[in-house]
Design a protein around this motif. Structure first.
Motif, PDB file in Angstrom:
ATOM      1  N   LYS A 123       0.836  -1.214   0.000  1.00 38.24           N
ATOM      2  CA  LYS A 123       0.000   0.000   0.000  1.00 38.24           C
ATOM      3  C   LYS A 123       0.867   1.259   0.000  1.00 38.24           C
ATOM      4  O   LYS A 123       0.580   2.246   0.671  1.00 38.24           O
ATOM      5  N   ALA A 124       1.957   1.204  -0.761  1.00 36.75           N
ATOM      6  CA  ALA A 124       2.924   2.303  -0.805  1.00 36.75           C
ATOM      7  C   ALA A 124       2.392   3.467  -1.630  1.00 36.75           C
ATOM      8  O   ALA A 124       1.759   3.274  -2.671  1.00 36.75           O
ATOM      9  N   GLU A 125       2.652   4.671  -1.164  1.00 37.63           N
ATOM     10  CA  GLU A 125       2.339   5.886  -1.907  1.00 37.63           C
ATOM     11  C   GLU A 125       3.600   6.698  -2.204  1.00 37.63           C
ATOM     12  O   GLU A 125       3.736   7.280  -3.280  1.00 37.63           O
ATOM     13  N   ARG A 126       4.519   6.741  -1.248  1.00 40.71           N
ATOM     14  CA  ARG A 126       5.812   7.395  -1.457  1.00 40.71           C
ATOM     15  C   ARG A 126       6.890   6.548  -0.796  1.00 40.71           C
ATOM     16  O   ARG A 126       6.775   6.188   0.374  1.00 40.71           O
ATOM     17  N   ASP A 127       7.942   6.217  -1.539  1.00 40.08           N
ATOM     18  CA  ASP A 127       9.043   5.407  -1.014  1.00 40.08           C
ATOM     19  C   ASP A 127      10.374   6.096  -1.233  1.00 40.08           C
ATOM     20  O   ASP A 127      10.582   6.783  -2.254  1.00 40.08           O
ATOM     21  N   PHE A 128      11.285   5.895  -0.283  1.00 39.30           N
ATOM     22  CA  PHE A 128      12.678   6.325  -0.407  1.00 39.30           C
ATOM     23  C   PHE A 128      13.563   5.087  -0.292  1.00 39.30           C
ATOM     24  O   PHE A 128      13.327   4.236   0.566  1.00 39.30           O
ATOM     25  N   PHE A 129      14.577   5.006  -1.154  1.00 40.92           N
ATOM     26  CA  PHE A 129      15.495   3.875  -1.118  1.00 40.92           C
ATOM     27  C   PHE A 129      16.933   4.405  -1.114  1.00 40.92           C
ATOM     28  O   PHE A 129      17.297   5.221  -1.963  1.00 40.92           O
ATOM     29  N   PHE A 130      17.724   3.934  -0.181  1.00 45.71           N
ATOM     30  CA  PHE A 130      19.126   4.337  -0.101  1.00 45.71           C
ATOM     31  C   PHE A 130      20.007   3.152  -0.474  1.00 45.71           C
ATOM     32  O   PHE A 130      19.940   2.088   0.143  1.00 45.71           O
ATOM     33  N   VAL A 131      20.814   3.330  -1.523  1.00 44.25           N
ATOM     34  CA  VAL A 131      21.832   2.350  -1.899  1.00 44.25           C
ATOM     35  C   VAL A 131      23.170   3.067  -1.919  1.00 44.25           C
ATOM     36  O   VAL A 131      23.230   4.296  -2.047  1.00 44.25           O
ATOM     37  N   SER A 132      24.240   2.315  -1.801  1.00 43.41           N
ATOM     38  CA  SER A 132      25.550   2.949  -1.673  1.00 43.41           C
ATOM     39  C   SER A 132      26.603   2.168  -2.441  1.00 43.41           C
ATOM     40  O   SER A 132      26.553   0.937  -2.520  1.00 43.41           O
ATOM     41  N   LEU A 133      27.555   2.901  -2.998  1.00 39.77           N
ATOM     42  CA  LEU A 133      28.704   2.304  -3.675  1.00 39.77           C
ATOM     43  C   LEU A 133      29.949   3.066  -3.262  1.00 39.77           C
ATOM     44  O   LEU A 133      30.059   4.271  -3.493  1.00 39.77           O
ATOM     45  N   GLY A 134      30.878   2.386  -2.621  1.00 38.35           N
ATOM     46  CA  GLY A 134      32.129   3.003  -2.185  1.00 38.35           C
ATOM     47  C   GLY A 134      33.235   2.809  -3.209  1.00 38.35           C
ATOM     48  O   GLY A 134      33.014   2.354  -4.331  1.00 38.35           O
ATOM     49  N   GLY A 135      34.446   3.169  -2.799  1.00 35.84           N
ATOM     50  CA  GLY A 135      35.603   2.962  -3.655  1.00 35.84           C
ATOM     51  C   GLY A 135      35.999   4.147  -4.504  1.00 35.84           C
ATOM     52  O   GLY A 135      36.875   4.043  -5.362  1.00 35.84           O
ATOM     53  N   PHE A 136      35.335   5.302  -4.277  1.00 36.71           N
ATOM     54  CA  PHE A 136      35.649   6.490  -5.077  1.00 36.71           C
ATOM     55  C   PHE A 136      36.694   7.389  -4.420  1.00 36.71           C
ATOM     56  O   PHE A 136      36.961   8.473  -4.911  1.00 36.71           O
ATOM     57  N   ASP A 137      37.252   6.963  -3.303  1.00 35.30           N
ATOM     58  CA  ASP A 137      38.277   7.759  -2.624  1.00 35.30           C
ATOM     59  C   ASP A 137      39.613   7.506  -3.311  1.00 35.30           C
ATOM     60  O   ASP A 137      40.525   6.877  -2.767  1.00 35.30           O
ATOM     61  N   THR A 138      39.721   8.027  -4.519  1.00 35.92           N
ATOM     62  CA  THR A 138      40.783   7.659  -5.458  1.00 35.92           C
ATOM     63  C   THR A 138      42.065   8.461  -5.241  1.00 35.92           C
ATOM     64  O   THR A 138      42.404   9.349  -6.032  1.00 35.92           O
TER      65      THR A 138
END
Length: 282
Positions: A123-138
């Motif tokens: 019964k979702a009307e508004r959803d937030f999803f957090f995903v992450s990708l590291g390894g950019f500390d180049t």
């Protein structure tokens, strides 16, 4: 704050925030609690719940005189019940595409796709999803690292977008990148980059007026340009609010909630904020 505003505004949207990258501040509101989802298993359920249900109720039902004990018991009860309810829903989810996920980002986005697929049951009307990708500390070998990372991102997004298009929901979805800092424009001795401030970000979605570059690049990317604080550490000219305000409005945030959701908004010139009409088709 945005999830809180959507849930408490005039529309009172049924709003849920999920993180598929562990506990994250980004996902947590004052009133909106983040649901933690495992990138491999989805909603991790409490083993032996049926046998221990009475015991769990007894433990979490005790009233404490200490506010911290009360909060702990409340969160524990909500987490157990939520994982059971959500797990039961996700058990019946079948995606529209193969979505053979192997990388971490692919696995995270696959779980997001499963949650979106279950939107009606939730019964979702508004959803937030957090995903992450590291390894950019180049700090070294930036060119090699970025080539690998960009390929990983591209592969994951292609599968994710294909699945959402198959579900017929891509036009109602927006992806936006965030980062806690940028990189220097000049290299260090290891053919890498170091910590800096300004950077570029991507907004992706089916309802976007795509293919556009918003705001302005510096007049020059050489050292000593007007925004350079040294070694190519550019001072940001445009704030996060520049892209987040129109996204929030598109999601249904009422005008009266701007100051609540974006407490720093008044510090910036209104011309530095992208309009909803410029970013979205609807």
């Amino acid at each position: 704050r945005l999830a809180d505003a959507l849930g408490s505004g005039a529309q009172k949207y049924r709003t849920t925030s999920f993180t598929v990258a562990g506990t994250a501040t980004w996902s947590q509101g004052f009133d909106t609690r983040a649901e933690v989802i495992d990138r491999r298993q989805g909603s991790v359920r409490f083993r032996e719940y049926q046998q221990l249900q009475t015991l769990v109720s007894n433990i979490t039902g005790v009233k404490h005189g200490n506010v911290y004990c009360e909060e702990y018991a409340k969160v524990l009860e909500e987490a157990i019940h939520s994982s059971e309810d959500l797990g039961a829903v996700l058990d019946n989810v079948e995606l529209k595409t193969a979505f053979e996920a192997s990388s971490s980002l692919e696995q995270q986005l696959k779980q997001v796709a499963r949650l979106i697929m279950a939107r009606k049951e939730r019964k979702a009307e508004r959803d937030f999803f957090f995903v992450s990708l590291g390894g950019f500390d180049t700090h070294k070998s930036v060119a090699t690292v970025l080539a690998s990372k960009f390929k990983e991102v591209d592969n994951a997004l292609r599968m994710f977008v294909s699945e959402l298009q198959a579900q017929g929901i891509f036009d109602s979805t927006v992806l936006v990148t965030h980062s806690d800092f940028g990189r220097t424009l000049t290299p260090n001795s290891g053919a890498g980059t170091d910590h800096a401030w300004a950077g570029n970000h991507v907004v992706l979605g089916g309802d976007l007026k795509g293919g556009a570059v918003f705001n302005e690049f510096p007049k020059a990317l050489l050292e000593g340009n007007d925004q350079d604080a040294g070694r190519g550490r550019l001072i940001p000219k445009y704030p996060w609010e520049s892209m987040m305000v129109p996204i929030s409005e598109w999601m249904g945030m009422a005008a009266g909630h701007h100051a609540e959701v974006f407490p720093n908004l008044a510090n910036f010139n209104a011309s530095h904020i992208i309009t909803r009409a410029a970013l979205f088709r609807s």
